[in-house]
Design a protein around this motif. Structure first.
Motif, short mmCIF file in Angstrom:
data_model
loop_
_atom_site.label_atom_id
_atom_site.label_comp_id
_atom_site.label_asym_id
_atom_site.label_seq_id
_atom_site.Cartn_x
_atom_site.Cartn_y
_atom_site.Cartn_z
N UNK A 35 0.85 -1.20 0.00
CA UNK A 35 0.00 0.00 0.00
C UNK A 35 0.88 1.25 0.00
N UNK A 36 1.69 1.35 -1.05
CA UNK A 36 2.67 2.43 -1.09
C UNK A 36 2.94 2.85 -2.53
N UNK A 37 3.49 4.04 -2.65
CA UNK A 37 3.97 4.57 -3.92
C UNK A 37 5.46 4.82 -3.76
N UNK A 38 6.26 4.17 -4.59
CA UNK A 38 7.70 4.40 -4.59
C UNK A 38 8.06 4.98 -5.96
N UNK A 39 8.51 6.22 -5.96
CA UNK A 39 8.79 6.90 -7.23
C UNK A 39 10.11 6.41 -7.83
N UNK A 40 10.33 6.81 -9.09
CA UNK A 40 11.40 6.23 -9.88
C UNK A 40 12.79 6.44 -9.28
N UNK A 41 13.66 5.44 -9.59
CA UNK A 41 15.09 5.46 -9.23
C UNK A 41 15.33 5.46 -7.73
#
Length: 355
Positions: A305-311
């Motif tokens: 239940x998370x958003x991990x942005x690029x790189x």
């Protein structure tokens, strides 16, 4: 008909991410929030779009380009300072000319699009049409009071005692009459030209201002919980596809997208979830309603239940949930003694730990 998309502003409620990035470009299911609004405008048959940009204008230009990727013609309109929604209309008059237009707040997330709203406005004879939705706590929103035929008779901004439970969604349609309104009003106590004051001017001067109810899901994505909820809604409807590589020691179940160039090794992924292009997942658990951005690395960790942005990198973390991790971030387990938390946290951040 044209469209005016607002992609400036400060994004104070999503700091520290928005110290360095446009709030409209924070991803939902690995795609910027702004993209969903642009596609909704295109699907409603509107192709000429003015985009208001501010301090993060360069980033917005790089993400959207000339609009051809969306089937749109984009004109960028710089705003020197965030002086209010009505000020955006004021500085866009040359682009808008005498055409009716949709005004769409670029950080709003609306499932179901705006085609019904645009179709209802065409041929209606109204000078303004505001999208409304029922909310549980109207005191935190701009609130509309309706007459018997759905006409808007008054507007209040965050009233202590709301006259209705109908909140103003960040989508409006105006006739050219709005240009007279934004020129007639004066800045509010916070120094901005308020669009609610401009609409009130239309009402007071006998113009036709009507309502249109939201038929789908809507969120203002200004807070962490709203971003995570929008991410959940979009992931609920994804079509599973595996374009990257998943080894035999991994388990993938439910609606899962693994984009090209991504690799999953010795891991469990339970959808709905998206693994971005070039990401590497190793010895980890990725739980439902999680978006892992392009080029991310997740090793020996659990993310749900998370958003991990690029790189970004998440390594050796036993449980990461209900979180939004920005771009090029490292979340790693500390090594050695003492057994202490080691944090480098920017302004306006929030860190929640279990002792």
């Amino acid at each position: 008909m044209k469209a005016l998309v607002l992609a400036g502003g400060k994004g104070t409620r999503l700091r520290p991410l928005t110290h360095t990035s446009a709030k409209q470009l924070v991803p939902v299911a690995n795609r910027p929030v702004l993209y969903y609004g642009l596609e909704a405008i295109r699907d409603a048959g509107v192709t000429q779009v003015g985009v208001i940009i501010g301090d993060t204008g360069r980033e917005v230009r790089e993400a959207v380009g000339d609009g051809s990727a969306f089937g749109l013609e984009i004109t960028y309109i710089p705003q020197a300072a965030p002086l209010g929604l009505a000020h955006c209309v004021l500085i866009a008059q040359e682009f808008l000319a005498e055409d009716p237009f949709v005004m769409y707040l670029g950080d709003n997330f609306l499932v179901g699009g705006i085609t019904d709203l645009v179709d209802a406005f065409r041929g209606s004879g109204h000078d303004a049409q505001l999208l409304l939705t029922k909310v549980a706590e109207p005191q935190f929103y701009g609130v509309a009071e309706l007459g018997p035929s759905g006409e808007i008779v008054s507007l209040e901004e965050k009233p202590a005692h709301p006259r209705s439970d109908l909140a103003i969604v960040g989508v409006y349609i105006f006739s050219p009459a709005i240009h007279d309104a934004v020129r007639a009003i004066r800045p509010s106590a916070r120094g901005e030209l308020e669009i609610t004051d401009a609409v009130t001017w239309l009402i007071d001067n006998g113009y036709s201002v009507h309502s249109h109810m939201v038929s789908g899901y809507w969120r203002d994505t200004g807070r962490l919980q709203d971003m995570l909820e929008c991410n959940r809604i979009v992931l609920e409807d994804i079509e599973p596809r595996i374009r990257g590589t998943v080894d035999g020691a991994s388990e993938v179940s439910g609606r899962v997208v693994v984009e090209a160039g991504a690799s999953v090794r010795g891991s469990v992924i339970r959808g709905p979830a998206v693994i971005g292009a070039g990401a590497r997942i190793s010895g980890s658990y990725i739980g439902p309603y999680t978006s892992i951005g392009d080029g991310c690395v997740v090793e020996d960790a659990e993310v749900e239940y998370a958003i991990v942005c690029e790189e970004s990198t998440v390594r050796g973390v036993s449980r990461l949930a209900y979180s939004l991790i920005g771009r090029n971030v490292e979340v790693v387990r500390a090594q050695g003694m003492p057994n202490a938390l080691q944090l480098m946290v920017g302004d306006h951040s929030r860190v929640q730990v279990r002792a």
